[in-house]
Write a protein that holds these residues in place. Structure first.
Motif, PDB file in Angstrom:
ATOM      1  N   ASP A  30     161.116  -9.098  -5.583  1.00 30.61           N
ATOM      2  CA  ASP A  30     160.232  -7.946  -5.362  1.00 30.61           C
ATOM      3  C   ASP A  30     160.435  -7.403  -3.942  1.00 30.61           C
ATOM      4  N   ASP A  41     155.778  -5.383   0.237  1.00 23.13           N
ATOM      5  CA  ASP A  41     155.442  -6.688  -0.354  1.00 23.13           C
ATOM      6  C   ASP A  41     154.929  -7.707   0.680  1.00 23.13           C
ATOM      7  N   HIS A  71     150.942  -5.282  -3.065  1.00 21.79           N
ATOM      8  CA  HIS A  71     150.062  -5.536  -4.224  1.00 21.79           C
ATOM      9  C   HIS A  71     149.323  -6.875  -4.088  1.00 21.79           C
ATOM     10  N   HIS A  72     149.356  -7.517  -2.912  1.00 20.54           N
ATOM     11  CA  HIS A  72     148.645  -8.797  -2.761  1.00 20.54           C
ATOM     12  C   HIS A  72     147.146  -8.555  -2.584  1.00 20.54           C
ATOM     13  N   THR A 110     155.221  -5.144  -6.095  1.00 22.37           N
ATOM     14  CA  THR A 110     155.313  -4.002  -5.187  1.00 22.37           C
ATOM     15  C   THR A 110     156.259  -2.957  -5.783  1.00 22.37           C
ATOM     16  N   ASP A 164     159.049 -10.523 -10.218  1.00 19.44           N
ATOM     17  CA  ASP A 164     157.676 -10.852  -9.808  1.00 19.44           C
ATOM     18  C   ASP A 164     156.751 -11.143 -10.991  1.00 19.44           C
ATOM     19  N   HIS A 190     148.430 -14.292  -4.786  1.00 25.85           N
ATOM     20  CA  HIS A 190     147.829 -13.749  -6.007  1.00 25.85           C
ATOM     21  C   HIS A 190     147.003 -14.831  -6.690  1.00 25.85           C
TER      22      HIS A 190
END
Ligand SMILES: [Mn+2]
Length: 326
Positions: free
Chosen positions: A29, A86, A112-113, A132, A162, A295
């Motif tokens: 990612d 990321d 996107h975390h 991401t 991912d 995540h």
């Protein structure tokens, strides 16, 4: 359109010199998103330096233009914008920290975390995105930037890796829709990406996996599976960093296991702990207790101290977590 998104597009319009960087210990990612943004900016005629201080893991050398990713910025470059992809936090950006002090530098955080610390001038963070790469795809579409075969392959690889090739519960209908569009509209072959990522393993990484599998242990009535990868195993079977990333999934994949743990001794008194889980447990919260993040189903943290003491400490903590659930 959100404010930060509109601002991001006007930054792209207005500025000329961009640095794009990903996180340390880069995965698919990180590298895929880095290339997708970097190549898009280059197509717009911008001056771009794509940076990963640790270089590109050889498993991603099949991605077009990966050789343009450098470990450091050239001295005279003087960037106006730094785009981080990321990266959940500033400390994880794989770049010389001096860049943060450049006067007037605009920083952008594409991620996107759920544990993202919102460290940039513009934070564009979608915690529901599976990768991401998904965030990047949405940006390119909303901004009407042209995607080509190379960018499509980079985004597809980011998303596929991912999501464990669309197996993890982060995989949404939208994730599959993006993948579908990339395959339909561009020269992206899912079987080729899977083959590049999963079927080009080094002999050492398979031998090391054998050692790992023989050492996995269960605790907490079989809800926790853990294993240690220490320096003696790593010196017996030298592998690239990236090659050990998937080992923890074997711990998690055992029937009944809710938490899979891999304790990797990076050097004496320095341990990287990888967490994986099923829907029963949010490991980003458990990893956060040790200063890490990530995540709900995949997280990580770094710990200092002798590895056996760290193992005891973490297993005790997990035991307390389960006691508290009762
Ligand atoms: Mn990611």
């Amino acid at each position: 359109m959100s404010d930060s998104l509109a601002q991001f597009f006007s930054v792209i319009d207005a500025k000329e010199r961009f640095v794009v960087a990903c996180h340390i210990h880069p995965d698919g990612d990180a590298i895929g998103s880095l290339l997708a943004i970097g190549l898009t900016l280059k197509k717009l005629g911008k001056q771009v330096q794509m940076i990963c201080s640790e270089g590109v893991p050889s498993v991603y050398h099949f991605l077009p233009c990966n050789e343009e990713i450098r470990q450091t910025i050239t001295l005279d470059f003087n960037p106006q914008v730094l785009i981080c992809v990321d990266c959940a936090e500033k400390d994880r950006v794989a770049i010389d920290g001096a860049i943060w002090n450049l006067p007037g530098l605009i920083t952008v955080n594409l991620d996107h975390h759920i544990t993202n610390t919102m460290f940039a001038t513009l934070d564009i963070v979608y915690p529901k995105a599976a990768a991401t790469g998904e965030v990047v795809y949405s940006l390119l579409v909303k901004g009407n930037y042209q995607i080509d075969d190379e960018i499509a392959l980079a985004i597809y690889t980011a998303i596929a890796t991912d999501t464990g090739f669309f197996r993890y519960d982060s995989t949404s209908a939208f994730t599959l829709e993006i993948a579908s569009r990339l395959v339909q509209e561009y020269d992206v072959k899912p079987s080729k990406v899977a083959e590049q990522v999963h079927e080009q393993k080094s002999f050492n990484s398979i031998k090391l996996l054998g050692e790992i599998l023989s050492k996995i242990q269960l605790t907490n009535e079989g809800k926790v599976a853990w294993v240690v990868l220490d320096q003696s195993m790593l010196s017996k079977y030298p592998v690239e960093n990236e090659e050990t990333e998937s080992y923890v999934n074997y711990a998690r994949s055992i029937d009944g296991v809710e938490i899979g743990l891999l304790f990797k001794e990076l050097k004496p008194n320095e341990v990287k702990l990888s967490w994986r889980s099923t829907a029963a447990v949010d490991v980003s919260k458990l990893a956060a207790y040790f200063g890490g993040g990530g995540h709900a189903r995949a997280a990580g943290c770094n710990l200092s101290g002798p590895i056996d003491q760290i193992v005891t400490k973490v297993l005790n903590f997990i035991n307390e977590y389960y006691e508290a659930q009762k």
